[in-house]
Enzyme design. Structure first.
Site, short mmCIF file in Angstrom:
data_model
loop_
_atom_site.label_atom_id
_atom_site.label_comp_id
_atom_site.label_asym_id
_atom_site.label_seq_id
_atom_site.Cartn_x
_atom_site.Cartn_y
_atom_site.Cartn_z
N HIS A 119 3.60 11.66 10.62
CA HIS A 119 2.46 11.66 10.65
C HIS A 119 1.81 13.18 10.98
CE1 HIS A 119 1.27 7.86 7.96
NE2 HIS A 119 1.86 8.93 7.47
N LYS B 208 0.58 -1.09 -0.36
CA LYS B 208 0.17 0.03 0.75
C LYS B 208 0.95 0.72 -0.13
CE LYS B 208 -2.69 3.32 2.38
NZ LYS B 208 -2.41 4.19 2.54
N ASP C 16 -5.02 5.01 -15.57
CA ASP C 16 -6.30 4.12 -14.91
C ASP C 16 -5.79 3.50 -13.47
OD1 ASP C 16 -7.82 2.13 -14.20
OD2 ASP C 16 -8.67 1.37 -16.16
C1 MEV Z 1 0.58 5.28 5.19
O1 MEV Z 1 -0.17 4.75 3.55
C2 MEV Z 1 1.35 4.02 4.03
C3 MEV Z 1 2.42 2.37 5.29
O2 MEV Z 1 1.31 2.35 6.15
C4 MEV Z 1 3.46 1.90 4.44
C5 MEV Z 1 4.17 0.86 5.25
O3 MEV Z 1 3.73 0.58 6.59
O4 MEV Z 1 5.27 0.86 4.61
C6 MEV Z 1 3.74 3.55 6.24
#
Ligand code: MEV
Length: 440
Positions: free
Chosen positions: A393, A280, A296
């Site tokens: 974050h 992700k 896309d």
């Molecule tokens: C957050 O959008 C993406 C992360 O969780 C990816 C990861 O854990 O490697 C920080």
């Protein structure tokens, strides 16, 4: 809410009025306010409206730039469209880290796209095989008129084969075609060819003298490109001597970092729970560029995750090696993208993104996307194995919360100072702002 007929025929204003009238209170007001987000240039608005159906307004997302990407010796500032905070910052940090260590090396392994004609046929397999061998060249010739422009650009149909799928589903066969669609994503090109081939296949079967009457009825089920393109593949890596990795937060040395980082990546290779989150993070970077360039993202996502599970278990798309004192981090990912046609030229900001990237070919765009995915992944895992992800974050979260609560610039400065060593939550920020509300 009532059902409605003729909604698609209403003007945009009528659609908004109807929906607003069906809702009450705040919801009704929010919908009535949607024209606020229309583009001031009516030509641009008209074009945006025409991309989809039943459009009421535009949904805005931030468009950012991640500078300092050095890929195969060329510098790029990469456009990224994403709503999640920290993603552009993480890509930029990853790019900056690696520009000082030689940059990214990216290579396209192959650019094959895939299309399938799925059909049902009842009869002796051998007869179908002979029929296919006999008509294969004619089938290809029958779509020459559709492929001629693509062929002039160096692309076209690469192969056509008959696949026997009857073990998995009774009487089920496929025609599988590989394509080179040059700089186009190629969906329309592929689908048009498939439909034409299918109709010719059906017609030829209906006239085949070696078939029994029943066998002449070849049943086309569907014709569609496959978004699984494991052979539209790009590879990208970064590497440097371990000592050059430097010193990380809290004084962590390069060897300890390399060890922790490679353990984290290995965990994502063996554990699907971690692999999904790890990937992700990669897709945070890749999707942002996919969106910015009008490609896309659903196709890219579906394919990337199928590829990540190609051996039967979902695994990390990136890998790491620490050998002979060299730290090497790499990614292999299928990315079927285009830099001509479709939204890439129609959407004014997709066009701008491609101009910022200096009009890349599709293979060059694959290389850029893979580098952004790798940079993103590097920064995320680096944070995870050093400071933890929340530190970075929280800075952005704090800013978002303070803005939501209407903090002034000087209150924001005070807030940053105050929360530098504290946990940020909505209520803690609200209490803090209450305590300094005298300060403008
Ligand atoms: C957050 O959008 C993406 C992360 O969780 C990816 C990861 O854990 O490697 C920080």
């Amino acid at each position: 809410m009532k059902a409605v007929s003729g909604f698609s025929k209403m003007t945009k204003e009528q659609k908004i009025n109807w929906l607003s009238g069906e809702l009450e209170g705040e919801a009704s007001e929010l919908v009535a306010n949607m024209p606020m987000y229309w583009h001031q240039d009516t030509n641009i608005q008209k074009r945006l409206d025409e991309f989809s159906e039943n459009t009421l307004t535009n949904f805005n997302l931030p468009f950012g730039i991640s500078p300092n990407f050095l890929i195969n010796g060329k510098h790029y500032s990469v456009p990224m469209v994403i709503e999640e905070s920290s993603v552009v910052a993480a890509a930029s940090l990853g790019a900056k880290f690696w520009i000082e260590r030689g940059g990214f090396t990216s290579k396209v392994i192959s650019t094959k796209k895939v299309g399938q004609v799925h059909f049902i046929w009842q009869g002796e397999k051998q007869k179908l095989n002979s029929f296919f061998s006999k008509i294969k060249e004619e089938l290809l010739l029958s779509v020459h008129h559709l492929a001629v422009n693509m062929e002039a650009r160096g692309g076209g149909i690469l192969s056509l084969e008959l696949i026997d799928m009857t073990e998995q589903l009774e009487n089920y066969y496929q025609l599988k075609l590989n394509f080179n669609t040059c700089d186009a994503m190629g969906a329309n090109f592929i689908n048009s060819i498939l439909e034409e081939i299918a109709s010719n296949l059906k017609q030829k079967a209906s006239l085949e003298s070696n078939f029994d009457p029943d066998e002449r009825d070849l049943n086309i089920i569907m014709c569609i490109l496959s978004n699984y393109t494991p052979e539209c593949l790009v590879e990208c890596s970064v590497e440097c001597p371990i000592e050059q990795l430097g010193i990380f937060a809290g004084g962590m040395g390069p060897r300890e970092f390399a060890q922790r980082f490679s353990t984290a990546v290995k965990i994502a290779e063996i554990d699907p729970n971690r692999a999904v989150t790890h990937n992700k993070g990669i897709m945070n970077g890749i999707d942002s560029v996919v969106l910015a360039t009008g490609n896309d993202f659903r196709a890219i996502e579906a394919c990337a995750h199928a590829y990540a599970a190609r051996d039967g278990q979902y695994r990390s798309l990136s890998s790491v090696s620490v050998k002979d004192d060299i730290f090497k981090f790499s990614i292999r990912i299928p990315l079927a993208v285009g830099t001509v046609g479709g939204l890439t030229t129609l959407h004014p900001l997709a066009k701008t993104s491609l101009a910022i990237l200096e009009r890349p070919s599709a293979p060059q765009l694959m290389q850029v996307m893979a580098a952004v995915g790798l940079a993103q992944n590097f920064s995320a895992v680096k944070s995870l194995v050093t400071t933890g992800i929340q530190k970075g974050h929280m800075k952005l979260h704090l800013l978002n919360v303070m803005n939501q609560l209407g903090a002034t610039p000087s209150q924001i400065e005070k807030g940053k100072e105050y929360f530098s060593d504290k946990v940020v939550s909505f209520s803690s920020v609200r209490s803090f702002l209450d305590s300094i509300k005298h300060l403008q």
